[in-house]
Design a protein around this motif. Structure first.
Motif, PDB file in Angstrom:
ATOM      1  N   GLU A   5       0.820  -1.216   0.000  1.00 48.86           N
ATOM      2  CA  GLU A   5       0.000   0.000   0.000  1.00 48.86           C
ATOM      3  C   GLU A   5       0.854   1.267   0.000  1.00 48.86           C
ATOM      4  OE1 GLU A   5      -3.105   0.682  -0.309  1.00 48.86           O
ATOM      5  OE2 GLU A   5      -4.136  -1.219  -0.037  1.00 48.86           O
ATOM      6  N   THR A   6       2.048   1.216   0.600  1.00 49.28           N
ATOM      7  CA  THR A   6       2.836   2.441   0.779  1.00 49.28           C
ATOM      8  C   THR A   6       4.157   2.462   0.023  1.00 49.28           C
ATOM      9  OG1 THR A   6       3.865   1.546   2.789  1.00 49.28           O
ATOM     10  CG2 THR A   6       1.841   2.844   3.056  1.00 49.28           C
ATOM     11  N   PHE A   7       4.647   1.307  -0.420  1.00 46.22           N
ATOM     12  CA  PHE A   7       5.938   1.280  -1.103  1.00 46.22           C
ATOM     13  C   PHE A   7       6.019   0.102  -2.066  1.00 46.22           C
ATOM     14  CE2 PHE A   7       6.596  -1.451   2.581  1.00 46.22           C
ATOM     15  CZ  PHE A   7       7.383  -2.486   2.093  1.00 46.22           C
ATOM     16  N   SER A  49      -4.021  -7.669   4.137  1.00 41.38           N
ATOM     17  CA  SER A  49      -3.801  -7.765   5.574  1.00 41.38           C
ATOM     18  C   SER A  49      -4.180  -6.419   6.190  1.00 41.38           C
ATOM     19  CB  SER A  49      -2.339  -8.099   5.873  1.00 41.38           C
ATOM     20  OG  SER A  49      -1.502  -6.985   5.561  1.00 41.38           O
ATOM     21  N   LYS A  50      -3.887  -6.252   7.464  1.00 45.93           N
ATOM     22  CA  LYS A  50      -4.208  -4.969   8.093  1.00 45.93           C
ATOM     23  C   LYS A  50      -3.369  -3.829   7.516  1.00 45.93           C
ATOM     24  CE  LYS A  50      -1.199  -5.364  12.175  1.00 45.93           C
ATOM     25  NZ  LYS A  50      -1.200  -5.434  13.656  1.00 45.93           N
ATOM     26  N   TYR A  51      -2.315  -4.193   6.761  1.00 48.68           N
ATOM     27  CA  TYR A  51      -1.487  -3.175   6.108  1.00 48.68           C
ATOM     28  C   TYR A  51      -1.913  -2.929   4.664  1.00 48.68           C
ATOM     29  CZ  TYR A  51       1.434  -3.747  10.214  1.00 48.68           C
ATOM     30  OH  TYR A  51       1.889  -3.798  11.513  1.00 48.68           O
ATOM     31  N   GLY A  52      -3.052  -3.488   4.292  1.00 49.66           N
ATOM     32  CA  GLY A  52      -3.599  -3.222   2.968  1.00 49.66           C
ATOM     33  C   GLY A  52      -3.257  -4.290   1.952  1.00 49.66           C
ATOM     34  N   LEU A 209      16.049  -2.742   7.363  1.00 49.86           N
ATOM     35  CA  LEU A 209      14.699  -3.096   6.915  1.00 49.86           C
ATOM     36  C   LEU A 209      13.685  -2.812   8.018  1.00 49.86           C
ATOM     37  CD1 LEU A 209      12.746  -4.324   4.886  1.00 49.86           C
ATOM     38  CD2 LEU A 209      13.372  -6.602   5.743  1.00 49.86           C
ATOM     39  N   TYR A 210      14.044  -3.153   9.231  1.00 44.94           N
ATOM     40  CA  TYR A 210      13.171  -2.879  10.385  1.00 44.94           C
ATOM     41  C   TYR A 210      12.875  -1.381  10.495  1.00 44.94           C
ATOM     42  CZ  TYR A 210      11.836  -2.277  15.306  1.00 44.94           C
ATOM     43  OH  TYR A 210      11.189  -1.930  16.463  1.00 44.94           O
ATOM     44  N   ASN A 211      13.908  -0.557  10.432  1.00 43.88           N
ATOM     45  CA  ASN A 211      13.731   0.894  10.556  1.00 43.88           C
ATOM     46  C   ASN A 211      12.894   1.461   9.414  1.00 43.88           C
ATOM     47  OD1 ASN A 211      15.193   1.070  12.938  1.00 43.88           O
ATOM     48  ND2 ASN A 211      17.145   1.411  11.883  1.00 43.88           N
ATOM     49  N   ASN A 215       9.185   3.365   9.809  1.00 45.36           N
ATOM     50  CA  ASN A 215       8.901   4.673   9.210  1.00 45.36           C
ATOM     51  C   ASN A 215       7.701   4.633   8.269  1.00 45.36           C
ATOM     52  OD1 ASN A 215      11.010   5.959  10.547  1.00 45.36           O
ATOM     53  ND2 ASN A 215      12.495   5.518   8.922  1.00 45.36           N
ATOM     54  N   GLN A 216       7.382   3.431   7.769  1.00 39.24           N
ATOM     55  CA  GLN A 216       6.229   3.267   6.892  1.00 39.24           C
ATOM     56  C   GLN A 216       4.941   2.981   7.676  1.00 39.24           C
ATOM     57  OE1 GLN A 216       6.187   3.744   3.423  1.00 39.24           O
ATOM     58  NE2 GLN A 216       8.169   4.611   3.997  1.00 39.24           N
ATOM     59  N   GLY A 217       5.031   2.978   9.012  1.00 40.30           N
ATOM     60  CA  GLY A 217       3.842   2.810   9.823  1.00 40.30           C
ATOM     61  C   GLY A 217       3.553   1.396  10.288  1.00 40.30           C
ATOM     62  N   TYR A 218       4.490   0.490  10.097  1.00 38.13           N
ATOM     63  CA  TYR A 218       4.288  -0.882  10.562  1.00 38.13           C
ATOM     64  C   TYR A 218       4.502  -0.950  12.076  1.00 38.13           C
ATOM     65  CZ  TYR A 218       4.166  -2.543   5.740  1.00 38.13           C
ATOM     66  OH  TYR A 218       3.819  -2.764   4.437  1.00 38.13           O
TER      67      TYR A 218
END
Length: 273
Positions: A5-7, A49-52, A209-211, A215-218
């Motif tokens: 959804e974001t990247f 998923s909940k992330y789209g 990858l975690y960071n 930053n993408q809202g996960y």
């Protein structure tokens, strides 16, 4: 390629993409991952998923460039992983795609192939590096007093993957074989021509990858497993015992630093070794 959804994640070969793809599949709860389902590779896998919405392209769309991103995803941030070129040469050498006989006819045109043809593809690492760097391009320093750098295969691949007008840029790089161009012009042209990309590096892949995902809202609870996750390799990839640094003598290292100088200038953290 993976579209969220974001990247969008662009998977350049041998840059930790199996790790990233597997992690993203898990976070988005993709039930049939190509990396965990032997014998089946599905061209497009889709889930929500909940992330789209989440789309994982494989087969011929697994390794595509930024110019191939679908129109409805072009506005999104691009995630890409990169690898120290010195390490990348070692990884590509051992992965061995270049040994496939379907490519051999192309090698006949390389000036360094003839001395190797009697025992090809069982060539040494140094022979491999020099075979695929057949020409030293004439890229001049800012002082124009000497020819300094060449353009290696991974610099060309980087431009083709991440630049908005790769054909124009690569044509300019190819012209440097005979005409000579300012070295800084090459670096500047690539920088200006890049898509909106967040690069992470294989030497610190878990943390970066975690960071990025934070930053993408996960949510932290959904992704903190990444920090302790071991390496995930392609099925045909074998873990080597030697460190990539062990493959280089001073002369060969200097040669690669020259051939891939544009990459080392774009990512100076790689030139520290």
């Amino acid at each position: 390629m993976i579209c969220t959804e974001t990247f969008v994640y662009i998977h350049e070969p041998k840059t930790g993409g199996t790790f990233i793809s597997t992690v993203l599949d898990k976070i988005h709860q993709l039930k049939i991952s190509q990396y965990g389902f032997p014998g089946k590779i599905i061209p497009l896998q889709f889930c929500k998923s909940k992330y789209g919405k989440f789309k994982h392209y494989s087969k011929t769309l697994k390794h595509v460039t930024c110019t191939c991103i679908p129109k409805n995803h072009k506005h999104k941030i691009i995630l890409a992983s990169i690898r120290n070129p010195l390490d990348l040469y070692v990884s590509e050498y051992h992965f061995g795609w270049w040994k496939n006989k379907r490519y051999w006819s192309c090698y006949q045109e390389l000036p360094g192939f003839n001395p190797l043809k009697d025992y090809f593809p069982e060539i040494s690492f140094e022979e491999y590096v020099r075979l695929f760097n057949p020409c030293k391009q004439s890229i001049k320093t800012l002082s124009e007093k000497e020819v300094r750098f060449g353009i290696g295969p991974f610099t060309k691949r980087f431009a083709s993957y991440y630049c908005q007008d790769p054909e124009i840029l690569l044509n300019k790089l190819n012209q440097s074989y005979t005409t000579g161009i300012h070295y800084q012009d090459v670096v500047t042209d690539i920088q200006r021509n890049l898509f909106d990309i967040r690069f992470i590096t294989t030497d610190n892949l878990n943390c970066q990858l975690y960071n990025f995902l934070i930053n993408q809202g996960y949510e932290k609870a959904d992704i903190e497993f990444i920090l302790d996750l071991d390496k995930i390799r392609p099925k045909k990839s074998k873990q080597r015992k030697e460190a990539w640094q062990d493959y280089y003598n001073p002369d060969l290292k200097s040669f690669v630093l020259e051939q891939e100088a544009v990459l080392f200038d774009l990512f100076p953290q790689f030139s520290g070794w």
